[in-house]
Design an enzyme around this catalytic site. Structure first.
Site, short mmCIF file in Angstrom:
data_model
loop_
_atom_site.label_atom_id
_atom_site.label_comp_id
_atom_site.label_asym_id
_atom_site.label_seq_id
_atom_site.Cartn_x
_atom_site.Cartn_y
_atom_site.Cartn_z
N HIS A 31 0.85 -1.20 0.00
CA HIS A 31 0.00 0.00 0.00
C HIS A 31 0.88 1.24 0.00
O HIS A 31 1.33 1.71 1.04
CB HIS A 31 -0.92 -0.01 1.23
N HIS A 33 1.19 5.03 -2.35
CA HIS A 33 0.65 5.88 -3.41
C HIS A 33 1.77 6.58 -4.16
O HIS A 33 2.61 7.25 -3.54
CB HIS A 33 -0.30 6.92 -2.82
N ASP A 35 1.68 9.23 -6.06
CA ASP A 35 1.65 10.69 -5.91
C ASP A 35 1.87 11.12 -4.47
O ASP A 35 1.89 12.33 -4.19
CB ASP A 35 0.34 11.26 -6.45
N GLY A 193 -10.10 7.54 -1.93
CA GLY A 193 -10.83 8.78 -1.72
C GLY A 193 -11.64 8.70 -0.44
O GLY A 193 -11.60 7.71 0.28
N HIS A 220 -9.88 0.63 -0.44
CA HIS A 220 -9.67 1.44 0.76
C HIS A 220 -10.94 1.33 1.61
O HIS A 220 -12.02 1.75 1.19
CB HIS A 220 -9.46 2.91 0.39
N GLU A 223 -10.73 2.82 7.21
CA GLU A 223 -9.74 3.79 7.68
C GLU A 223 -10.42 4.87 8.49
O GLU A 223 -10.03 5.16 9.61
CB GLU A 223 -9.01 4.41 6.49
N ASP A 312 1.79 3.99 2.88
CA ASP A 312 0.73 4.86 2.40
C ASP A 312 1.31 6.00 1.55
O ASP A 312 1.37 5.89 0.34
CB ASP A 312 -0.12 5.39 3.55
#
Length: 386
Positions: A31, A33, A35, A193, A220, A223, A312
């Site tokens: 996991h 990202h 960006d 998102g 996702h 969380e 993350d």
């Protein structure tokens, strides 16, 4: 309901790995990202090259600090602003290749031997790229990063997860894109998102399509929104893994005598060996946990859930896989055996074929930890403390 007893078990202090051992240990990341992991210097370079003039800082060191402080601010608006800046400089083929290559290099330098890195192709179309061009650029970058890592004496394999944004309406389109590129670098699909107000059930057509195509996907869930998000991701959508899943702790009760009772959903998650992509530092930033010592991963490890350790967003959290494990070693007294347990869990849960996962475990992960344990034992014997 399932009841059992547990206690806070820690490893003897002498078996705890050092930061250098943690860095050298083979690690698996599920996991992360794209960006959320740029080098600050790269952001500055790409902003100058593309004429993007909205960065809050142009000095790389100060910019890195700004990203971490913004992520820690407690302001959702400021946190989301951080991704506006990174995505803004990731709109050309050249930028995507560079960012992906550096991602692979940085992970390999940190001892990661296998990684699944996710990104949303729909967020990189502002300069005229097509979805296909985005995927091909990122794949090219990952392959280049793998080559550079090998040249530097490291090995890493990177697979891409294509992410659809839960608030948008392109999930089926992105799922079809992931399926088209599944044998050329893309290993699965994801949605991300805000959970509240955007349940995964809005994208059932995408998940039904992926299941018909025998493809892999993670969601996702759990969380911020809690147990309903986890239940929907599993029972309505059929997720293979849970992105975060930290709120499964809400279905676990601990009595004063230490008796632990698992609710029906928690029991299902454990019994089915559903992987939890846990991101301790990020969870602290989003208030999904209050401290490393109180993070649910400690209890979930003792209860033998299939918990995994992840980063993350490395830039926003100022973290790495090594730092995540350092925090957990300090909080729970974890040993190299514990690190290996988390790492094997992650490799078992990867979205590549079984024989390839098995080879990574047998040929890379277990030998890597065996070497580190032998070194530790040799030092202990040499100093007479074994």
């Amino acid at each position: 309901m399932t009841s059992e007893t547990t206690s806070q078990a820690t490893s003897p202090s002498g078996t705890r790995p050092t930061p250098e051992q943690i860095r050298r240990a083979p690690k698996v990341l599920l996991h992360d990202h794209l960006d959320g992991g740029l080098r600050p210097g790269t952001i500055v370079d790409l902003a100058a090259a593309t004429g993007y003039d909205k960065l809050p800082e142009t000095d790389p060191d100060k910019l890195g600090i700004w990203f971490r402080e913004a992520a820690d601010s407690g302001s959702l608006e400021r946190y989301l602003e951080t991704f506006a800046h990174t995505c803004a400089v990731m709109q050309t083929r050249e930028a995507l290749v560079r960012v992906a290559a550096e991602c692979a290099e940085d992970l390999a330098e940190d001892g990661v031997v296998y990684a699944e890195v996710r990104y949303a192709p729909e967020q990189h179309l502002e300069a005229g790229l097509t979805l296909e061009q985005v995927v091909e650029a990122v794949n090219e970058g990952f392959r280049e990063g793998e080559r550079r890592a090998r040249a530097n004496g490291h090995r890493i394999r990177v697979g891409a997860l294509l992410t659809a944004m839960r608030h948008a309406a392109r999930a089926l389109e992105i799922a079809e894109l992931a399926n088209r590129y599944r044998d050329t670098g893309v290993v699965g699909f994801d949605i991300a998102g805000a959970e509240a107000g955007f349940p995964p059930t809005r994208h059932l057509d995408a998940f039904e399509y992926l299941k018909r195509e025998n493809n892999h996907f993670t969601i996702h869930a759990g969380e911020a929104f809690g147990l309903p998000s986890i239940w929907q991701a599993l029972q309505w959508c059929g997720a293979d893994r849970l992105g975060h899943g930290v709120r499964i702790i809400d279905d676990i009760e601990i009595a004063e005598d230490g008796t632990v009772t698992l609710g029906r959903l928690a029991s299902y998650v454990r019994d089915k060996r559903i992987p939890l992509e846990m991101c301790p530092t990020s969870n602290l930033q989003t208030a999904a946990a209050t401290s490393y010592e109180e993070h649910p991963i400690g209890l979930l490890r003792k209860l033998h859930f299939r918990a995994t350790v992840n980063t993350d967003n490395r830039l926003m959290s100022g973290t790495s896989m090594s730092l995540e494990f350092e925090h957990l070693v300090k909080a729970f007294g974890y040993s190299l055996d514990d690190m290996q347990w988390f790492t094997v869990n992650a490799m078992k849960s990867a979205f590549i074929p079984f024989d390839e996962r098995l080879a990574m475990i047998s040929d890379v992960i277990k030998p890597g930890y065996a070497e580190l344990k032998s070194e530790w034992l040799f030092r202990q014997t040499a100093t007479g403390s074994a």
